[in-house]
Design a protein around this motif. Structure first.
Motif, PDB file in Angstrom:
ATOM      1  N   GLY A 426     -10.236   4.893  -1.349  1.00 50.97           N
ATOM      2  CA  GLY A 426      -9.253   4.345  -0.428  1.00 50.97           C
ATOM      3  C   GLY A 426      -8.285   3.364  -1.046  1.00 50.97           C
ATOM      4  N   VAL A 427      -8.450   3.059  -2.330  1.00 45.19           N
ATOM      5  CA  VAL A 427      -7.557   2.119  -3.012  1.00 45.19           C
ATOM      6  C   VAL A 427      -6.910   2.826  -4.195  1.00 45.19           C
ATOM      7  N   TRP A 428      -5.571   2.786  -4.235  1.00 47.06           N
ATOM      8  CA  TRP A 428      -4.804   3.497  -5.254  1.00 47.06           C
ATOM      9  C   TRP A 428      -3.934   2.527  -6.028  1.00 47.06           C
ATOM     10  N   GLU A 429      -3.823   2.771  -7.331  1.00 45.61           N
ATOM     11  CA  GLU A 429      -2.938   1.981  -8.169  1.00 45.61           C
ATOM     12  C   GLU A 429      -1.679   2.775  -8.478  1.00 45.61           C
ATOM     13  N   ILE A 430      -0.524   2.094  -8.405  1.00 47.48           N
ATOM     14  CA  ILE A 430       0.765   2.707  -8.723  1.00 47.48           C
ATOM     15  C   ILE A 430       1.313   1.946  -9.932  1.00 47.48           C
ATOM     16  N   PRO A 431       0.998   2.398 -11.159  1.00 47.02           N
ATOM     17  CA  PRO A 431       1.391   1.638 -12.344  1.00 47.02           C
ATOM     18  C   PRO A 431       2.736   2.082 -12.911  1.00 47.02           C
ATOM     19  N   ASN A 432       3.431   1.151 -13.550  1.00 44.42           N
ATOM     20  CA  ASN A 432       4.608   1.488 -14.336  1.00 44.42           C
ATOM     21  C   ASN A 432       4.865   0.357 -15.309  1.00 44.42           C
ATOM     22  N   VAL A 433       5.599   0.654 -16.370  1.00 42.05           N
ATOM     23  CA  VAL A 433       5.953  -0.347 -17.362  1.00 42.05           C
ATOM     24  C   VAL A 433       7.468  -0.524 -17.318  1.00 42.05           C
ATOM     25  N   PRO A 434       7.959  -1.554 -16.604  1.00 46.17           N
ATOM     26  CA  PRO A 434       9.412  -1.736 -16.484  1.00 46.17           C
ATOM     27  C   PRO A 434      10.045  -2.080 -17.833  1.00 46.17           C
ATOM     28  N   LYS A 435      11.143  -1.399 -18.131  1.00 50.05           N
ATOM     29  CA  LYS A 435      11.840  -1.630 -19.403  1.00 50.05           C
ATOM     30  C   LYS A 435      12.953  -2.658 -19.274  1.00 50.05           C
ATOM     31  N   VAL A 436      13.403  -2.889 -18.061  1.00 54.77           N
ATOM     32  CA  VAL A 436      14.498  -3.836 -17.849  1.00 54.77           C
ATOM     33  C   VAL A 436      14.081  -4.846 -16.792  1.00 54.77           C
ATOM     34  N   THR A 437      14.747  -5.992 -16.822  1.00 61.45           N
ATOM     35  CA  THR A 437      14.501  -7.008 -15.799  1.00 61.45           C
ATOM     36  C   THR A 437      15.372  -6.717 -14.581  1.00 61.45           C
ATOM     37  N   GLY A 438      15.147  -7.460 -13.519  1.00 61.05           N
ATOM     38  CA  GLY A 438      15.946  -7.278 -12.316  1.00 61.05           C
ATOM     39  C   GLY A 438      15.157  -6.674 -11.182  1.00 61.05           C
ATOM     40  N   ASN A 439      15.855  -6.397 -10.088  1.00 59.80           N
ATOM     41  CA  ASN A 439      15.212  -5.909  -8.872  1.00 59.80           C
ATOM     42  C   ASN A 439      14.979  -4.402  -8.923  1.00 59.80           C
ATOM     43  N   HIS A 440      13.728  -4.000  -8.863  1.00 64.34           N
ATOM     44  CA  HIS A 440      13.342  -2.592  -8.789  1.00 64.34           C
ATOM     45  C   HIS A 440      12.975  -2.268  -7.347  1.00 64.34           C
ATOM     46  N   ARG A 441      13.046  -0.974  -7.019  1.00 63.61           N
ATOM     47  CA  ARG A 441      12.724  -0.530  -5.653  1.00 63.61           C
ATOM     48  C   ARG A 441      11.532   0.420  -5.705  1.00 63.61           C
ATOM     49  N   LEU A 442      10.526   0.121  -4.908  1.00 63.12           N
ATOM     50  CA  LEU A 442       9.326   0.944  -4.831  1.00 63.12           C
ATOM     51  C   LEU A 442       9.236   1.567  -3.447  1.00 63.12           C
ATOM     52  N   ASP A 443       9.261   2.899  -3.405  1.00 68.64           N
ATOM     53  CA  ASP A 443       9.187   3.636  -2.145  1.00 68.64           C
ATOM     54  C   ASP A 443       7.809   4.285  -2.053  1.00 68.64           C
ATOM     55  N   VAL A 444       7.063   3.981  -1.010  1.00 69.43           N
ATOM     56  CA  VAL A 444       5.706   4.506  -0.847  1.00 69.43           C
ATOM     57  C   VAL A 444       5.584   5.187   0.514  1.00 69.43           C
ATOM     58  N   LYS A 445       5.143   6.444   0.489  1.00 69.30           N
ATOM     59  CA  LYS A 445       4.912   7.190   1.724  1.00 69.30           C
ATOM     60  C   LYS A 445       3.493   7.736   1.747  1.00 69.30           C
ATOM     61  N   VAL A 446       2.936   7.795   2.938  1.00 71.02           N
ATOM     62  CA  VAL A 446       1.641   8.427   3.165  1.00 71.02           C
ATOM     63  C   VAL A 446       1.815   9.428   4.287  1.00 71.02           C
ATOM     64  N   ASN A 447       1.433  10.665   4.020  1.00 66.04           N
ATOM     65  CA  ASN A 447       1.653  11.745   4.989  1.00 66.04           C
ATOM     66  C   ASN A 447       3.125  11.816   5.408  1.00 66.04           C
ATOM     67  N   SER A 448       4.015  11.661   4.401  1.00 64.64           N
ATOM     68  CA  SER A 448       5.473  11.765   4.564  1.00 64.64           C
ATOM     69  C   SER A 448       6.060  10.634   5.404  1.00 64.64           C
ATOM     70  N   GLN A 449       5.266   9.602   5.674  1.00 62.29           N
ATOM     71  CA  GLN A 449       5.763   8.465   6.451  1.00 62.29           C
ATOM     72  C   GLN A 449       5.732   7.195   5.595  1.00 62.29           C
ATOM     73  N   HIS A 450       6.772   6.383   5.729  1.00 65.95           N
ATOM     74  CA  HIS A 450       6.824   5.127   4.990  1.00 65.95           C
ATOM     75  C   HIS A 450       5.704   4.204   5.447  1.00 65.95           C
ATOM     76  N   VAL A 451       5.070   3.543   4.487  1.00 64.48           N
ATOM     77  CA  VAL A 451       4.111   2.503   4.845  1.00 64.48           C
ATOM     78  C   VAL A 451       4.911   1.255   5.210  1.00 64.48           C
ATOM     79  N   PRO A 452       4.341   0.326   5.969  1.00 68.40           N
ATOM     80  CA  PRO A 452       5.081  -0.876   6.368  1.00 68.40           C
ATOM     81  C   PRO A 452       5.630  -1.632   5.157  1.00 68.40           C
ATOM     82  N   GLY A 453       6.911  -1.977   5.232  1.00 66.29           N
ATOM     83  CA  GLY A 453       7.551  -2.729   4.147  1.00 66.29           C
ATOM     84  C   GLY A 453       8.244  -1.876   3.114  1.00 66.29           C
TER      85      GLY A 453
END
Length: 727
Positions: A426-453
């Motif tokens: 029930g717990v998932w990790e979404i890892p990445n190694v950012p190459k640049v600084t600044g604001n990144h956007r993370l989009d997460v959906k479960v069953n094709s629906q956005h999770v809160p936030g």
């Protein structure tokens, strides 16, 4: 002939078998989790694992100072093994264990000697002065109902071998013999020996009360197991039903697509026939005009080339009129037809997106209840967001990876690669190694629906800046006033000792949100540590000095004020409950028992101003910063000096008033300078490795390393805690 003992089927063979060597227990020892193994097997297991885990339940085990030899012996298992051996020895044809003769008749068991004897040897055994008082149980008694409870070995004192353990020293929590009550455990303020029967009866009563509490809990768990088993039985039928539904659904979609395909192909055929008919008519009309003009051309050419003057004059006017008429005729030589084409009203790429929403697996997962925690992100380091999938009741629930989509984009809108990883059920990790600084956007959906936030803003910081800063000056929730000591609790959250507010405040390790806070005693609180049970230890000096132990919720449990402690500062709690405290007045580190009594002083005569201390239990080493000597000293727990690292200066590997110190998993030593605020790393041997960062906040004091690789630094005059990425 005496009748046989109960058959061997009365014993649970598995209960008497070590799960490591798969043989009958040899010197069985009990781990704190109450699982039993052979002493020799545990010793072999311990050499392969650090820290030691129970081979059965994987619970981490902290061995006593004596190692495996310090674990309790499972005497109940020993009794059952003896009983099994006695059963076999009582069978016809088995010789007496004393005279070695195959004698008929009943046999008796001596609990003191742990042997089975025939009737003659039993009589002699009772007549010998040295064994006349031994506890001998007859075969008939052993055969009686509950006879196994009378079948046991007597316990003798390790120091006085001929003395049975008949007393229990309540002060020392140990079994003693009569001689011990005279020599080592004489009744008084330090010892309180009591007859075993009295203490055992009280312990039985408390255990009996626990058994009463266990029964309803067992029923609850057993019912839960049955419910899970029922669901397991429904798992395959559920899969088959869902598979059939999915196949039927997509077959219908395939039928619709095939039908549409046939409609388009028929339309193409019909259009082709209609256009062919029109083009054929057009062709025939043009060919008719062509034939007339060709005929006139031929006739005119023959007249010009082969006709006589008379012939030319006779037909010339007629030919001229015919040709001029044909040339003057307005002909429609253009065809209105253009090639027809198939038109993609919906592009395949667009349809591909639509196909993603064609059907799905309906589970108990409720996207609106799912939670995402985004940990502080630093350029060049792996950044992990953690998704917890939950059902409608807000409970953690498992789903398949295909039901989850996670996309990350950097500030330019470019996609950043990531791959979903299951951390636990029930717990998932979404890892990445950012190459640049600044604001990144993370989009997460479960069953094709956005999770809160979602989508989430992920601010990626530079390596030399704090990934997260917690607190500001104040006394409210989430505010800090003069933070000194800092520690990480068993949940990985950050515990901060505030001098100004005289309290401990706990912060979430990922978000920096204040979780709870509680006041502490002592005029000048300073150091803090958390033991393996989550209990919080706080040192204070000045009036009402001492070491105070609090529950996780902040309830005061104990106050230690041993005579050896005068000016306690930094401290570290070992897994077995012992404590190491640096004492400014004593100019040493004090190794204390769990009750606060002194074991030994360490560093006396070598330390000037000991500040913070940390312990590497795997190597039996402690490391202490000395702010006046501008060095880090290393000692073993026996008090022997090992090395001193650094000197005063501002170059790499040098110190300007070193304070906070901690260790990473490799045993590297991490130290922060108070004056120049450099956060430096040294190897286990004290050799400089690298500088992590220069702390931005004012007056860094304590430091601690979180399990996920961040260094927390308390900034006294900055009234904050800064968090830097370490690895």
């Amino acid at each position: 002939m005496a009748s046989k003992f109960p058959s061997s089927d009365d014993f649970d063979e598995q209960f008497l078998t070590c799960s490591i060597c798969m043989r009958h227990f040899r010197d069985p020892r009990v781990l704190p989790c109450l699982h039993t193994f052979c002493r020799e097997c545990l010793q072999g297991w311990a050499t392969k694992q650090q820290p030691l885990e129970c081979p059965t339940c994987r619970t981490q085990v902290s061995l006593p100072d004596q190692g495996v030899d310090g674990l309790r012996t499972n005497f109940y298992v020993n009794n059952l093994l003896d009983f099994a051996a006695a059963k076999k020895g009582a069978e016809p044809g088995v010789p007496c264990q004393v005279c070695k003769k195959n004698v008929e008749g009943s046999k008796s068991w001596c609990a003191d000697c742990a042997i089975l004897m025939c009737e003659s040897c039993t009589l002699l055994h009772r007549n010998f002065p040295s064994s006349k008082d031994h506890e001998v149980t007859t075969e008939e008694t052993l055969k009686a109902e509950g006879g196994i409870s009378n079948f046991h070995r007597k316990r003798h004192c390790q120091k006085h071998k001929n003395q049975e353990l008949v007393f229990y020293c309540e002060s020392c929590n140990t079994l003693v013999c009569t001689a011990c009550t005279v020599i080592d455990h004489r009744p008084g303020k330090d010892h309180n020996p009591v007859e075993i029967t009295t203490v055992a009866q009280k312990k039985k009563e408390s255990l009996q009360a626990l058994l009463q509490d266990i029964h309803p809990r067992l029923k609850e768990i057993q019912a839960s197991v049955k419910e899970v088993e029922r669901k397991i039985l429904n798992l395959i039928p559920s899969k088959e039903a869902a598979t059939d539904q999915a196949k039927a659904y997509f077959r219908q979609l395939i039928v619709l697509l095939q039908k549409r395909e046939n409609e388009i192909l028929n339309q193409i055929d019909e259009q082709c026939r209609a256009d062919g008919k029109v083009l054929q008519t057009k062709k025939e009309a043009i060919e008719f005009e062509l034939a007339g003009l060709t005929s006139a051309q031929t006739f005119c050419q023959q007249a010009v080339e082969h006709g006589s003057d008379v012939h030319v004059l006779e037909v010339g006017n007629q030919v001229q009129t015919r040709i001029e008429t044909l040339l003057a005729k307005q002909l429609d030589l253009e065809s209105d037809w253009s090639e027809f084409q198939f038109v993609e009203n919906t592009a395949v790429t667009d349809l591909e997106k639509e196909v993603q929403d064609l059907g799905g697996v309906k589970t108990k997962i409720d996207a609106s209840k799912c939670k995402v925690v985004v940990k502080p992100a630093v350029q060049g380091f792996e950044c992990i967001a953690e998704l917890t999938t939950m059902n409608k009741k807000g409970r953690t629930c498992v789903t398949n990876s295909k039901a989850i989509t996670a996309n990350i984009k950097d500030p330019s809108g470019t996609g950043v690669s990531t791959q979903l990883q299951m951390k636990s059920l029930g717990v998932w990790e979404i890892p990445n190694v950012p190459k640049v600084t600044g604001n990144h956007r993370l989009d997460v959906k479960v069953n094709s629906q956005h999770v809160p936030g979602s989508p989430f803003d992920v601010e990626v910081k530079r390596r030399d800046t704090p990934a997260l800063t917690i607190g500001r000056k104040g006394s409210g929730e989430g505010e800090l006033d003069g933070p000194l000591g800092v520690a990480v609790d068993k949940d990985g959250n950050i515990a901060v000792m505030e001098r100004g507010n005289k309290r401990v405040q706990i912060f979430d390790k990922d978000t920096g949100q204040s979780l709870r806070r509680f006041p502490v005693g002592g005029k000048k609180p300073f150091g803090i540590d958390v033991d393996s049970h989550g209990r919080i230890f706080v040192t204070s000096f000045g009036n009402n000095y001492g070491i105070r132990r609090y529950s996780k919720e902040g309830k005061l449990l104990d106050t230690f004020k041993p005579d050896c402690v005068k000016h306690p500062l930094g401290m570290s709690v070992l897994k077995d409950g012992r404590m190491v405290v640096s004492d400014r007045a004593q100019k040493s580190c004090l190794l204390l028992q769990p009750d606060g009594s002194l074991i030994r002083e360490i560093g006396k005569g070598q330390l000037q101003s000991p500040a913070f201390v940390t312990v590497d239990e795997s190597r039996g080493m402690l490391f202490v910063t000395d702010e006046s000597a501008h060095r880090v000293f290393a000692f073993d727990l026996d008090g022997n000096p090992k090395f001193a690292s650094g000197k005063e200066g501002r170059n790499v590997g040098e110190f300007k008033t070193p304070l906070g110190v901690t260790l990473d998993q490799a045993g590297n030593i991490i130290v922060v300078n108070h004056d120049d605020r450099r956060l430096q790393v040294f190897g286990p041997d004290g050799i400089f490795i690298r500088t992590v960062a220069t702390v931005k906040g004012g007056s860094p004091f304590g430091i601690a390393l979180t399990p996920d690789g961040y260094i927390t630094v308390s900034c006294y005059t900055g009234h904050c805690v800064e968090i830097y990425r370490y690895n």
